[in-house]
Design a protein around this motif. Sequence first.
Motif, PDB file in Angstrom:
ATOM      1  N   LYS A 205       0.886  -1.289  -0.093  1.00 25.09           N
ATOM      2  CA  LYS A 205       0.067   0.054  -0.017  1.00 25.09           C
ATOM      3  C   LYS A 205       1.059   1.319  -0.007  1.00 25.09           C
ATOM      4  O   LYS A 205       0.509   2.066  -0.752  1.00 25.09           O
ATOM      5  N   GLU A 206       1.791   1.310   0.837  1.00 31.03           N
ATOM      6  CA  GLU A 206       2.690   2.329   0.882  1.00 31.03           C
ATOM      7  C   GLU A 206       3.451   2.721  -0.490  1.00 31.03           C
ATOM      8  O   GLU A 206       3.626   3.691  -0.768  1.00 31.03           O
ATOM      9  N   LEU A 207       4.130   1.652  -1.173  1.00 30.96           N
ATOM     10  CA  LEU A 207       4.862   1.674  -2.274  1.00 30.96           C
ATOM     11  C   LEU A 207       3.871   1.998  -3.496  1.00 30.96           C
ATOM     12  O   LEU A 207       4.304   2.830  -4.496  1.00 30.96           O
ATOM     13  N   ALA A 208       2.574   1.574  -3.399  1.00 31.07           N
ATOM     14  CA  ALA A 208       1.543   2.089  -4.413  1.00 31.07           C
ATOM     15  C   ALA A 208       1.331   3.656  -4.229  1.00 31.07           C
ATOM     16  O   ALA A 208       0.949   4.131  -5.518  1.00 31.07           O
ATOM     17  N   GLY A 209       1.531   4.201  -3.195  1.00 29.65           N
ATOM     18  CA  GLY A 209       1.192   5.500  -3.113  1.00 29.65           C
ATOM     19  C   GLY A 209       2.434   6.533  -3.382  1.00 29.65           C
ATOM     20  O   GLY A 209       2.667   7.644  -3.084  1.00 29.65           O
ATOM     21  N   SER A 210       3.622   5.875  -3.815  1.00 25.53           N
ATOM     22  CA  SER A 210       4.713   6.615  -4.186  1.00 25.53           C
ATOM     23  C   SER A 210       4.559   7.518  -5.298  1.00 25.53           C
ATOM     24  O   SER A 210       3.635   7.280  -6.401  1.00 25.53           O
ATOM     25  N   LEU A 211       5.307   8.764  -5.372  1.00 24.57           N
ATOM     26  CA  LEU A 211       5.069   9.676  -6.400  1.00 24.57           C
ATOM     27  C   LEU A 211       5.704   9.597  -7.590  1.00 24.57           C
ATOM     28  O   LEU A 211       5.307   9.899  -8.685  1.00 24.57           O
ATOM     29  N   GLY A 212       6.741   8.456  -7.851  1.00 25.95           N
ATOM     30  CA  GLY A 212       7.488   8.192  -8.759  1.00 25.95           C
ATOM     31  C   GLY A 212       7.948   6.857  -8.959  1.00 25.95           C
ATOM     32  O   GLY A 212       7.443   5.791  -8.410  1.00 25.95           O
ATOM     33  N   ARG A 213       9.177   6.810  -9.148  1.00 30.48           N
ATOM     34  CA  ARG A 213      10.077   5.734  -9.111  1.00 30.48           C
ATOM     35  C   ARG A 213      10.545   5.138  -8.015  1.00 30.48           C
ATOM     36  O   ARG A 213      10.458   5.787  -6.878  1.00 30.48           O
ATOM     37  N   VAL A 214      10.620   3.795  -7.933  1.00 30.99           N
ATOM     38  CA  VAL A 214      10.959   2.951  -6.854  1.00 30.99           C
ATOM     39  C   VAL A 214      12.228   2.400  -6.892  1.00 30.99           C
ATOM     40  O   VAL A 214      12.576   1.706  -8.115  1.00 30.99           O
TER      41      VAL A 214
ATOM     42  N   ASN B   2      33.193 -17.093   8.774  1.00 33.35           N
ATOM     43  CA  ASN B   2      32.482 -18.479   8.881  1.00 33.35           C
ATOM     44  C   ASN B   2      31.648 -18.972   7.601  1.00 33.35           C
ATOM     45  O   ASN B   2      31.189 -20.081   7.583  1.00 33.35           O
ATOM     46  N   LEU B   3      31.714 -18.203   6.506  1.00 29.82           N
ATOM     47  CA  LEU B   3      30.871 -18.505   5.252  1.00 29.82           C
ATOM     48  C   LEU B   3      29.570 -18.252   5.802  1.00 29.82           C
ATOM     49  O   LEU B   3      28.641 -18.974   4.919  1.00 29.82           O
ATOM     50  N   THR B   4      28.905 -17.680   6.609  1.00 32.52           N
ATOM     51  CA  THR B   4      27.526 -17.591   6.781  1.00 32.52           C
ATOM     52  C   THR B   4      27.338 -16.299   5.912  1.00 32.52           C
ATOM     53  O   THR B   4      27.906 -15.428   5.870  1.00 32.52           O
ATOM     54  N   SER B   5      26.294 -16.477   5.204  1.00 33.63           N
ATOM     55  CA  SER B   5      25.688 -15.699   3.917  1.00 33.63           C
ATOM     56  C   SER B   5      24.804 -14.685   4.714  1.00 33.63           C
ATOM     57  O   SER B   5      23.849 -15.060   5.530  1.00 33.63           O
ATOM     58  N   PHE B   6      24.749 -13.459   4.095  1.00 30.79           N
ATOM     59  CA  PHE B   6      23.938 -12.364   4.559  1.00 30.79           C
ATOM     60  C   PHE B   6      23.319 -11.535   3.133  1.00 30.79           C
ATOM     61  O   PHE B   6      24.276 -11.622   2.508  1.00 30.79           O
ATOM     62  N   LEU B   7      22.293 -11.191   3.048  1.00 26.43           N
ATOM     63  CA  LEU B   7      21.860 -10.255   2.294  1.00 26.43           C
ATOM     64  C   LEU B   7      20.759  -9.034   2.735  1.00 26.43           C
ATOM     65  O   LEU B   7      19.925  -9.307   3.748  1.00 26.43           O
ATOM     66  N   ALA B   8      21.249  -7.936   2.495  1.00 31.37           N
ATOM     67  CA  ALA B   8      20.580  -6.737   2.794  1.00 31.37           C
ATOM     68  C   ALA B   8      19.824  -6.336   1.612  1.00 31.37           C
ATOM     69  O   ALA B   8      20.376  -5.994   0.483  1.00 31.37           O
ATOM     70  N   MET B   9      18.613  -5.684   1.656  1.00 33.51           N
ATOM     71  CA  MET B   9      17.884  -4.819   0.522  1.00 33.51           C
ATOM     72  C   MET B   9      17.195  -3.778   1.355  1.00 33.51           C
ATOM     73  O   MET B   9      16.668  -3.665   2.267  1.00 33.51           O
ATOM     74  N   THR B  10      17.454  -2.591   0.493  1.00 32.74           N
ATOM     75  CA  THR B  10      16.707  -1.455   0.849  1.00 32.74           C
ATOM     76  C   THR B  10      15.819  -1.009  -0.070  1.00 32.74           C
ATOM     77  O   THR B  10      16.043  -1.245  -1.382  1.00 32.74           O
ATOM     78  N   CYS B  11      14.930  -0.040  -0.204  1.00 30.75           N
ATOM     79  CA  CYS B  11      13.937   0.537  -1.106  1.00 30.75           C
ATOM     80  C   CYS B  11      13.831   1.726  -0.593  1.00 30.75           C
ATOM     81  O   CYS B  11      13.583   2.227   0.270  1.00 30.75           O
ATOM     82  N   HIS B  12      14.072   2.845  -1.616  1.00 30.93           N
ATOM     83  CA  HIS B  12      13.814   4.155  -1.614  1.00 30.93           C
ATOM     84  C   HIS B  12      12.718   4.815  -2.558  1.00 30.93           C
ATOM     85  O   HIS B  12      12.785   4.368  -3.802  1.00 30.93           O
ATOM     86  N   PHE B  13      12.028   5.751  -1.832  1.00 33.04           N
ATOM     87  CA  PHE B  13      10.877   6.201  -2.652  1.00 33.04           C
ATOM     88  C   PHE B  13      10.415   7.483  -1.959  1.00 33.04           C
ATOM     89  O   PHE B  13      10.681   7.671  -0.814  1.00 33.04           O
ATOM     90  N   SER B  14       9.675   8.308  -2.830  1.00 31.14           N
ATOM     91  CA  SER B  14       9.217   9.558  -1.891  1.00 31.14           C
ATOM     92  C   SER B  14       7.818   9.208  -2.009  1.00 31.14           C
ATOM     93  O   SER B  14       7.001   8.854  -2.765  1.00 31.14           O
ATOM     94  N   THR B  15       7.058   9.869  -1.076  1.00 34.41           N
ATOM     95  CA  THR B  15       5.495  10.068  -0.698  1.00 34.41           C
ATOM     96  C   THR B  15       5.259  11.435  -0.623  1.00 34.41           C
ATOM     97  O   THR B  15       5.938  12.275  -0.370  1.00 34.41           O
ATOM     98  N   ARG B  16       3.925  11.686  -0.679  1.00 31.77           N
ATOM     99  CA  ARG B  16       3.322  12.988  -0.394  1.00 31.77           C
ATOM    100  C   ARG B  16       3.814  13.481   1.047  1.00 31.77           C
ATOM    101  O   ARG B  16       3.491  14.703   1.338  1.00 31.77           O
ATOM    102  N   ASN B  17       3.640  12.454   2.105  1.00 28.32           N
ATOM    103  CA  ASN B  17       3.782  12.725   3.491  1.00 28.32           C
ATOM    104  C   ASN B  17       5.067  13.131   3.809  1.00 28.32           C
ATOM    105  O   ASN B  17       5.806  13.037   4.668  1.00 28.32           O
TER     106      ASN B  17
END
Length: 71
Positions: free
Chosen positions: A36-45, A56-71
């Motif tokens: 719902k929040e991403l659907a209200g973004s003003l433009g690109r995501v 120790n070869l333990t794997s990690f994955l980090a993901m981030t998402c950047h977007f702008s809203t009216r608020n």
Amino acid sequence: ALYGRKALSDRDLPHQTALTNMIYDLYLEEHQALVKELAGSLGRVSFTSDIWSDPNLTSFLAMTCHFSTRN
């Protein structure tokens, strides 16, 4: 809550199936809120990710998402 109690029994803790269902329900709520929040973004995501492993070869994955809203 339950932390620090000396007389804990199995009945004080949810069964693993109930706990799994609680976690999944929370995931669905958070997923819907994010959609719902991403659907209200003003433009690109924009998505970025980073993958690494520790010595120790333990794997990690980090993901981030950047977007702008009216608020």
